[in-house]
Design an enzyme around this catalytic site. Structure first.
Site, PDB file in Angstrom:
ATOM      1  N   THR A 175      -5.533 -66.488  -8.019  1.00 45.10           N
ATOM      2  CA  THR A 175      -5.508 -65.452  -6.989  1.00 45.10           C
ATOM      3  C   THR A 175      -4.098 -64.895  -6.860  1.00 45.10           C
ATOM      4  O   THR A 175      -3.132 -65.612  -7.098  1.00 45.10           O
ATOM      5  CB  THR A 175      -5.930 -66.107  -5.666  1.00 45.10           C
ATOM      6  OG1 THR A 175      -7.306 -66.413  -5.779  1.00 45.10           O
ATOM      7  CG2 THR A 175      -5.696 -65.250  -4.454  1.00 45.10           C
ATOM      8  N   ARG A 203     -20.996 -66.105  -3.647  1.00 47.21           N
ATOM      9  CA  ARG A 203     -20.017 -66.962  -2.961  1.00 47.21           C
ATOM     10  C   ARG A 203     -18.769 -66.132  -2.593  1.00 47.21           C
ATOM     11  O   ARG A 203     -18.262 -65.371  -3.400  1.00 47.21           O
ATOM     12  CB  ARG A 203     -19.620 -68.125  -3.878  1.00 47.21           C
ATOM     13  CG  ARG A 203     -18.531 -69.056  -3.299  1.00 47.21           C
ATOM     14  CD  ARG A 203     -17.153 -68.696  -3.788  1.00 47.21           C
ATOM     15  NE  ARG A 203     -16.134 -69.660  -3.377  1.00 47.21           N
ATOM     16  CZ  ARG A 203     -14.822 -69.477  -3.524  1.00 47.21           C
ATOM     17  NH1 ARG A 203     -14.378 -68.366  -4.090  1.00 47.21           N
ATOM     18  NH2 ARG A 203     -13.967 -70.374  -3.136  1.00 47.21           N
ATOM     19  N   GLY A 205     -14.834 -66.515  -1.067  1.00 50.62           N
ATOM     20  CA  GLY A 205     -13.794 -67.491  -0.765  1.00 50.62           C
ATOM     21  C   GLY A 205     -12.986 -67.105   0.465  1.00 50.62           C
ATOM     22  O   GLY A 205     -13.415 -66.295   1.294  1.00 50.62           O
ATOM     23  N   GLY A 229     -10.827 -72.229  -1.760  1.00 52.84           N
ATOM     24  CA  GLY A 229     -11.151 -71.321  -0.666  1.00 52.84           C
ATOM     25  C   GLY A 229     -11.937 -71.938   0.478  1.00 52.84           C
ATOM     26  O   GLY A 229     -11.681 -71.648   1.649  1.00 52.84           O
TER      27      GLY A 229
HETATM   28  N1  ASP Z   1      -8.666 -68.975  -2.969  1.00 51.40           N
HETATM   29  C1  ASP Z   1      -9.469 -68.398  -4.026  1.00 51.40           C
HETATM   30  C2  ASP Z   1     -10.914 -68.601  -3.710  1.00 51.40           C
HETATM   31  O1  ASP Z   1     -11.288 -69.661  -3.283  1.00 51.40           O
HETATM   32  C3  ASP Z   1      -9.199 -68.997  -5.362  1.00 51.40           C
HETATM   33  C4  ASP Z   1      -7.764 -69.017  -5.804  1.00 51.40           C
HETATM   34  O2  ASP Z   1      -6.849 -69.112  -4.980  1.00 51.40           O
HETATM   35  O3  ASP Z   1      -7.539 -68.953  -7.017  1.00 51.40           O
HETATM   36  O4  ASP Z   1     -11.683 -67.694  -3.937  1.00 51.40           O
END
Ligand code: ASP
Length: 309
Positions: A175, A203, A205, A229
């Site tokens: 992310t 889904r 996050g 997430g």
């Molecule tokens: N926080 C993001 C999610 O859960 C994933 C990530 O940080 O790479 O969608």
């Protein structure tokens, strides 16, 4: 300008990022991506621009870079599709915009900003978000624009192991996000992601959830998160950090430390955050082996990091 005290920080994801797993070429490419994003944000702030312009400029650079899990190069769902999430928040009036589960918009963070500035709502998802994108004149990019062979291989691996994985855990979180304080003392935060490899379609996050992965209030802090997430949503990480500062409980650094090193590990929440308050340097902290990160304060040197120290 003596009273101009701008600063910014950005992340490109956290996870099991170890030096021994990295080639010099790959490390150089990540560093170049972080530097380019930092420069995009710096330019806006040094030209007296707003914090929200700076965070959007920086995040767009990372969305366009296929190395990071946002925009081009986003990870695949279990159905082999791409579903991206993004959010932005402005600290001066707590205006916010978010999109979830979109698949044709080149820069999801720009669409989140349109939600904030050109709709009475805070969050759009799925087909409605795509329809809003068309109304706002966003081009529909083909799936091939976002897809990379690297992400297909990651999906194959995750499916073999029956895992839902974060981009840099074995390279799993990816992310991207940015927080900024501009010359006027206003804060902003932005986060953009493809989510988790092999996630169930539908889904969502923490990234687009205001108060979980993204938050900004001038009297508290601007925060952007990366990590598992579900844990970040359950711990309302971004809002808790801002609230701890807003209510005068603890300074920013301590607020971030509590959430990232105490509260999240209690529920096995891997990841990290970047945060900035009304004064002082940005804070970047993670409970994983590494986090792609960069920060810069007015008149200072750029700080770029990948591994834990
Ligand atoms: N926080 C993001 C999610 O859960 C994933 C990530 O940080 O790479 O969608």
């Amino acid at each position: 300008m003596a009273d101009c005290d701008w600063a910014l920080a950005l992340h490109g994801g956290a996870g099991t990022i170890l030096k021994e797993m990295m080639t010099p070429e790959r490390e150089a490419a990540y560093r170049a991506g972080l530097e380019a994003a930092l420069e995009a944000g710096r330019k806006v702030l040094a030209d007296n621009g707003t914090a929200e312009d700076a965070v959007v400029a920086a995040v767009m650079v990372l969305e366009d870079d296929p190395l990071f899990n946002a925009g081009r190069g986003a990870v695949f769902t279990s159905a082999g599709t791409i579903e991206m999430d993004a959010a932005i928040m402005r600290g001066s009036d707590r205006a916010a915009g978010a999109v979830a589960g979109i698949h044709t918009v080149r820069n999801p963070i720009r669409l989140a900003r349109q939600v904030m500035e050109h709709s009475p709502h805070v969050m759009f998802c799925g087909a409605g978000a795509e329809a809003f994108a068309r109304e706002q004149g966003f081009e529909a990019m083909p799936a091939s624009y976002f897809e990379t062979e690297h992400r297909r291989n990651q999906l194959r691996e995750a499916q073999k192991l029956n895992q839902i994985s974060l981009d840099h855990n074995d390279h799993k979180y990816g992310t991207v996000g940015c927080v900024a304080r501009d010359c006027h003392g206003n804060l902003a935060a932005a986060t953009s992601t493809g989510g988790m490899t092999n996630k169930h379609p539908g889904r969502v996050g923490d990234s687009p959830v205001i108060g979980a992965g993204t938050y900004a209030s001038n009297d508290g802090a601007a925060v952007s998160a990366t990590g598992h997430g579900e844990a970040f949503i359950r711990e309302t990480v971004a809002r808790d950090i801002a609230a701890l500062v807003q209510y005068g409980c603890v300074p920013l650094e301590e607020a971030v430390r509590r959430k990232v090193l105490e509260d999240l590990p209690r529920i096995s929440g891997d990841g990290g955050v970047i945060a900035i308050a009304g004064a002082g340097a940005p804070v970047m902290l993670f409970n994983t082996p590494g986090m792609y990160r960069a920060a810069l304060c007015e008149g200072g040197e750029a700080e770029i990091g990948i591994y834990g120290d």
